[in-house]
Write a protein that holds these residues in place. Structure first.
Motif, mmCIF file in Angstrom:
data_model
loop_
_atom_site.group_PDB
_atom_site.id
_atom_site.type_symbol
_atom_site.label_atom_id
_atom_site.label_comp_id
_atom_site.label_asym_id
_atom_site.label_seq_id
_atom_site.Cartn_x
_atom_site.Cartn_y
_atom_site.Cartn_z
ATOM 1 N N UNK A 108 -15.578 -45.399 -27.441
ATOM 2 C CA UNK A 108 -15.461 -46.574 -27.523
ATOM 3 C C UNK A 108 -13.992 -47.043 -27.034
ATOM 4 N N UNK A 109 -13.101 -46.239 -27.591
ATOM 5 C CA UNK A 109 -11.510 -46.411 -27.188
ATOM 6 C C UNK A 109 -11.329 -46.455 -25.897
ATOM 7 N N UNK A 110 -11.837 -45.319 -25.226
ATOM 8 C CA UNK A 110 -11.257 -44.861 -23.970
ATOM 9 C C UNK A 110 -11.809 -46.189 -22.903
ATOM 10 N N UNK A 111 -13.230 -46.669 -23.212
ATOM 11 C CA UNK A 111 -13.941 -47.659 -22.469
ATOM 12 C C UNK A 111 -13.362 -48.881 -22.670
ATOM 13 N N UNK A 112 -12.717 -49.076 -23.788
ATOM 14 C CA UNK A 112 -12.001 -50.499 -24.068
ATOM 15 C C UNK A 112 -10.532 -50.621 -23.270
ATOM 16 N N UNK A 113 -10.162 -49.205 -23.163
ATOM 17 C CA UNK A 113 -8.629 -49.196 -22.678
ATOM 18 C C UNK A 113 -8.972 -49.448 -21.137
ATOM 19 N N UNK A 114 -10.171 -49.064 -20.722
ATOM 20 C CA UNK A 114 -10.203 -49.348 -19.036
ATOM 21 C C UNK A 114 -10.655 -50.813 -18.833
ATOM 22 N N UNK A 115 -11.362 -51.584 -19.691
ATOM 23 C CA UNK A 115 -12.023 -52.747 -19.243
ATOM 24 C C UNK A 115 -11.411 -53.813 -20.142
ATOM 25 N N UNK A 116 -10.767 -53.797 -21.200
ATOM 26 C CA UNK A 116 -10.292 -54.887 -21.952
ATOM 27 C C UNK A 116 -8.490 -54.605 -21.865
ATOM 28 N N UNK A 117 -8.043 -55.993 -21.236
ATOM 29 C CA UNK A 117 -6.654 -55.631 -20.923
ATOM 30 C C UNK A 117 -5.685 -55.788 -21.995
ATOM 31 N N UNK A 118 -5.985 -56.263 -23.085
ATOM 32 C CA UNK A 118 -4.829 -56.187 -24.424
ATOM 33 C C UNK A 118 -4.844 -54.858 -24.845
ATOM 34 N N UNK A 119 -5.721 -53.862 -24.338
ATOM 35 C CA UNK A 119 -5.628 -52.602 -25.004
ATOM 36 C C UNK A 119 -4.337 -51.830 -24.429
ATOM 37 N N UNK A 120 -4.517 -52.059 -23.006
ATOM 38 C CA UNK A 120 -3.411 -51.366 -22.336
ATOM 39 C C UNK A 120 -1.862 -52.097 -22.841
ATOM 40 N N UNK A 121 -1.958 -53.106 -23.340
ATOM 41 C CA UNK A 121 -0.539 -53.762 -23.876
ATOM 42 C C UNK A 121 -0.149 -53.260 -25.000
ATOM 43 N N UNK A 122 -1.038 -52.759 -25.751
ATOM 44 C CA UNK A 122 -0.563 -52.425 -27.158
ATOM 45 C C UNK A 122 -0.992 -50.924 -27.903
ATOM 46 N N UNK A 123 -1.563 -50.142 -26.942
ATOM 47 C CA UNK A 123 -1.845 -48.899 -27.440
ATOM 48 C C UNK A 123 -0.431 -47.932 -27.641
ATOM 49 N N UNK A 124 0.378 -48.325 -26.647
ATOM 50 C CA UNK A 124 1.564 -47.269 -26.731
ATOM 51 C C UNK A 124 2.802 -47.845 -27.695
ATOM 52 N N UNK A 125 2.313 -48.749 -28.643
ATOM 53 C CA UNK A 125 3.187 -49.502 -29.637
ATOM 54 C C UNK A 125 3.453 -48.400 -30.445
ATOM 55 N N UNK A 126 5.101 -48.074 -30.787
ATOM 56 C CA UNK A 126 5.532 -46.973 -31.278
ATOM 57 C C UNK A 126 4.606 -46.950 -33.034
ATOM 58 N N UNK A 127 4.399 -48.136 -33.225
ATOM 59 C CA UNK A 127 3.889 -48.243 -34.846
ATOM 60 C C UNK A 127 2.613 -47.667 -34.862
ATOM 61 N N UNK A 128 1.731 -47.503 -33.866
ATOM 62 C CA UNK A 128 0.511 -47.279 -33.837
ATOM 63 C C UNK A 128 -0.109 -45.711 -34.035
ATOM 64 N N UNK A 129 -0.806 -45.252 -34.817
ATOM 65 C CA UNK A 129 -1.369 -43.872 -34.383
ATOM 66 C C UNK A 129 -3.088 -43.928 -34.483
#
Ligand code: SAM
Length: 271
Positions: A108-129
């Motif tokens: 679900x995460x991988x498909x969302x990363x590919x198709x929903x633009x907001x994911x790319x913008x935030x998933x590398x945020x240092x606060x997130x695991x």
């Protein structure tokens, strides 16, 4: 071609698709993403509409901001489910120090990363695991204590059935800080009153305050959605100490109007 969700025995919502973008069965559920005519890209899990680009903000802002805006220094936040990262996007609008997202299905995460633009913008945020496992196992072994635990879960079918078990909420209490709270997506007051009553009966035995909140949510069953903000201390009302700037639905007026509850729900919550 139409995709449809059976919302009840005699009610269906259909959304016309322009193009199918993703269609796979993970070990947990069927995952589909399609481009629609009216609602942008749409995510379905096991033939239930989870998210459309056009109206997801009503839901994600309503699940996150009423509680997080009312906590002065929210340090640790846990998101349960939330694979499409709409909830995570809203959490990161607050001065949190650390966010852990526990999603059972990495696809679900991988498909969302590919198709929903907001994911790319935030998933590398240092606060997130990101942790990909069943939340019921994670919370049994979690070391951290959290200011807020957000249950952005699917409907109580398949892996999400755990979210309607008393044991889950007993375990959650152990990982909440003393003044911490839960934000629970609590389904449709139009179609799911039985589920809401069942969840409320579980919560009222375990927690001291349960604050119901409503928002419109066009593509979810009944178009109206319920959230429960739950605490282990006596609280009558959540007062915002901070209103995030870049929202599309939530603001100070909406914060307070969301807690105005109609009579048929007041009777369920004994208000
Ligand atoms: N906003 C949507 C709604 O209210 O219907 C649901 C958001 S999100 C798509 C729900 C997520 O919960 C899904 O990605 C699903 O894989 C995840 N999930 C279901 N059961 C889970 C479990 N036991 N542990 C962790 N994640 C789970």
């Amino acid at each position: 071609m139409f995709f449809s969700e059976k919302q009840n025995k005699g009610t269906e919502l259909r959304i016309k698709a322009k193009k199918i973008l993703f269609r796979k069965k993970s070990k947990f559920q069927k995952i589909e993403i399609f481009e629609s005519y009216d609602w942008g890209k749409v995510l379905m899990l096991d033939s239930l509409f989870m998210l459309t680009e056009r109206d997801e903000f009503f839901y994600h802002e309503s699940l996150v901001h009423p509680i997080l805006s009312s906590i002065k220094n929210p340090e640790n936040v846990l998101i349960i489910g939330g694979g499409d990262c709409g909830t995570l996007r809203e959490v990161l609008k607050h001065p949190v120090k650390k966010v852990i997202q526990v999603e059972i299905d990495e696809l679900v995460f991988k498909a969302s990363l590919k198709y929903f633009p907001w994911v790319k913008k935030i998933y590398k945020d240092k606060r997130v695991s990101f942790i990909f496992e069943d939340a019921k196992d994670f919370i049994k072994n979690a070391e951290d204590k959290f200011d807020v635990v957000i249950l952005d879960t699917s409907d109580p079918v398949g892996p999400a059935k755990v979210f309607y078990k008393k044991e889950f909420y007993e375990d959650l209490k152990k990982i909440l800080k003393k003044n911490g709270g839960l934000a629970i997506q609590a389904e449709s007051p139009i179609h799911h009153l039985k589920r809401i009553k069942k969840l409320y009966e579980i919560l009222k035995d375990e927690y001291k305050s349960i604050l119901p909140y409503l928002s419109p949510m066009p593509t979810y069953p009944g178009g109206l959605w319920l959230y429960l903000f739950v605490f282990n201390k006596k609280i009558k009302m959540l007062k915002p100490v901070r209103i995030p700037k870049n929202t599309r639905y939530y603001n100070k007026e909406i914060h307070f109007s969301g807690f105005k509850i109609p009579e048929f729900l007041k009777r369920i919550f004994g208000i």
